[in-house]
Design an enzyme around this catalytic site. Structure first.
Site, PDB file in Angstrom:
ATOM      1  CG  LEU A  46      43.613  34.655  45.181  1.00 43.70           C
ATOM      2  CD1 LEU A  46      44.692  34.701  44.054  1.00 43.70           C
ATOM      3  CD2 LEU A  46      43.953  35.619  46.432  1.00 43.70           C
ATOM      4  CG  ASP A  47      39.669  40.977  45.909  1.00 43.62           C
ATOM      5  OD1 ASP A  47      38.742  40.081  46.080  1.00 43.62           O
ATOM      6  OD2 ASP A  47      40.070  41.583  46.640  1.00 43.62           O
ATOM      7  CE  LYS A  48      38.142  41.282  35.636  1.00 40.65           C
ATOM      8  NZ  LYS A  48      37.135  42.035  34.924  1.00 40.65           N
TER       9      LYS A  48
ATOM     10  NE  ARG B 244      41.359  45.781  47.055  1.00 34.69           N
ATOM     11  CZ  ARG B 244      40.221  45.736  45.830  1.00 34.69           C
ATOM     12  NH1 ARG B 244      39.649  44.462  45.586  1.00 34.69           N
ATOM     13  NH2 ARG B 244      39.862  46.610  45.257  1.00 34.69           N
TER      14      ARG B 244
END
Length: 330
Positions: free
Chosen positions: A147-149, A246
């Site tokens: 997962l993105d930060k 996104r």
């Protein structure tokens, strides 16, 4: 290699087998192994072949250039090794589930999944090596997907090599169920699918983008709640490209609230000051991995977990709902 056959359940986790497909017929042994056992580097596989840790149709083959035929059965007895590049750190982890094969982690926003450029430690991988020391023998401490930060939510971690191999295969077959909560700018009336290829942005190297020669990417979404200038979505991934949700939502001009990389100026004209400031100051993309479903690598049964969004997203949803009620009463 007969003396190296597995003698325990732990050692069985190190034994991997694969059948050579027709597409690889005639290729040399080390190249085929790099394709079929891609959890390890080619140099590591070559050293194991030369050490007699690989059998072809039951016979030890120690020459890396040996050509193979379609239908040949390969058996690899991997050798566990600690990942000395990443050190264990006693960082807090929200462990939703753990058994002998897997752990399900609820990752908070702000936690990077694994070390990279600019961040050598303080990551989920460092924490896993502390809380689950056995992951030192698994690639990337058992991390199968990321997962993105600044995205919160559920991740599966493989605790054994066998579990890692099966989960990587399952992910590659697009059999994971991954559903997200997203709060986006703008109104959407109904759900739909976005089937657009994603690749590196042609000019901005930190960004991904919808590009003609990108990798196939499919995102499905449905409307959960509608507000005056925003929409709460449930989003399901079919593929798993970098920044996929996104990028796809920004592509249809419905960027995620708080996504400063892809979102552009925050909408909020005509909204109450407190709500507008909450939207404009939201510190991360309002994206949460709420549901994760997969086939358990040991039992073979379907399993799933659900975690509601964290307090920052809940606060934002409460504020949007409150404004919607007030606008409806006016």
């Amino acid at each position: 290699m007969s003396s190296q056959r597995p003698e325990s359940d732990e050692e069985e986790d190190l034994l991997h087998s694969a059948e050579v497909p027709a597409a690889l017929a005639g290729a040399r042994l080390d190249l085929v192994c790099a394709k079929l056992f891609d959890s390890w580097s080619r140099s590591r596989l070559q050293s194991w072949i030369e050490a007699g840790r690989l059998r072809v149709n039951g016979q030890v083959v120690e020459k890396t250039r040996t050509p193979l035929s379609a239908g040949d059965v390969l058996e690899l007895l991997a050798e566990p090794e600690a990942d000395t590049r990443v050190l264990p750190q006693d960082l807090p982890l929200d462990v939703v589930h753990a058994d002998a094969s897997i752990a399900i982690i609820n990752k908070p926003a702000g936690l990077t999944v694994h070390p990279g450029a600019g961040q050598a430690d303080g990551t989920l991988q460092n924490a896993l090596l502390h809380h689950f020391p056995q992951t030192a023998a698994v690639p990337r401490a058992g991390i199968v997907h990321r997962l993105d930060k600044d995205t919160s939510g559920l991740l599966v971690v493989a605790l054994t090599l066998s579990a890692h191999h099966k989960l990587v295969d399952e992910l590659g077959r697009r059999e994971f169920k991954r559903e997200y909560d997203a709060i986006v700018q703008g109104e959407l009336i109904a759900g739909a699918s976005i089937d657009e290829p994603i690749g590196r942005h042609p000019r901005e190297r930190l960004k991904m983008a919808v590009v003609d020669k990108g990798r196939p990417a499919v995102t499905h979404y449905r409307v959960q709640e509608r507000f005056a200038q925003h929409t709460h979505l449930r989003v399901r991934l079919e593929t798993g490209r970098t920044h996929q949700i996104r990028v796809h939502l920004a592509h249809i001009r419905r960027p995620i609230v708080g996504d400063f990389l892809y979102g552009g100026p925050m909408r909020g004209a005509g909204l109450p000051t407190a709500l507008r400031e909450l939207l404009q100051n939201f510190p991360r993309q309002a994206l949460h991995a709420r549901e994760l479903g997969l086939t358990h690598p040991r039992s073979g049964k379907p399993v799933s977990w659900t975690v509601e969004p964290p307090e920052d997203m809940q606060e934002l949803l409460r504020a949007l709902r409150a404004h919607a009620r007030e606008a409806g009463q006016a």
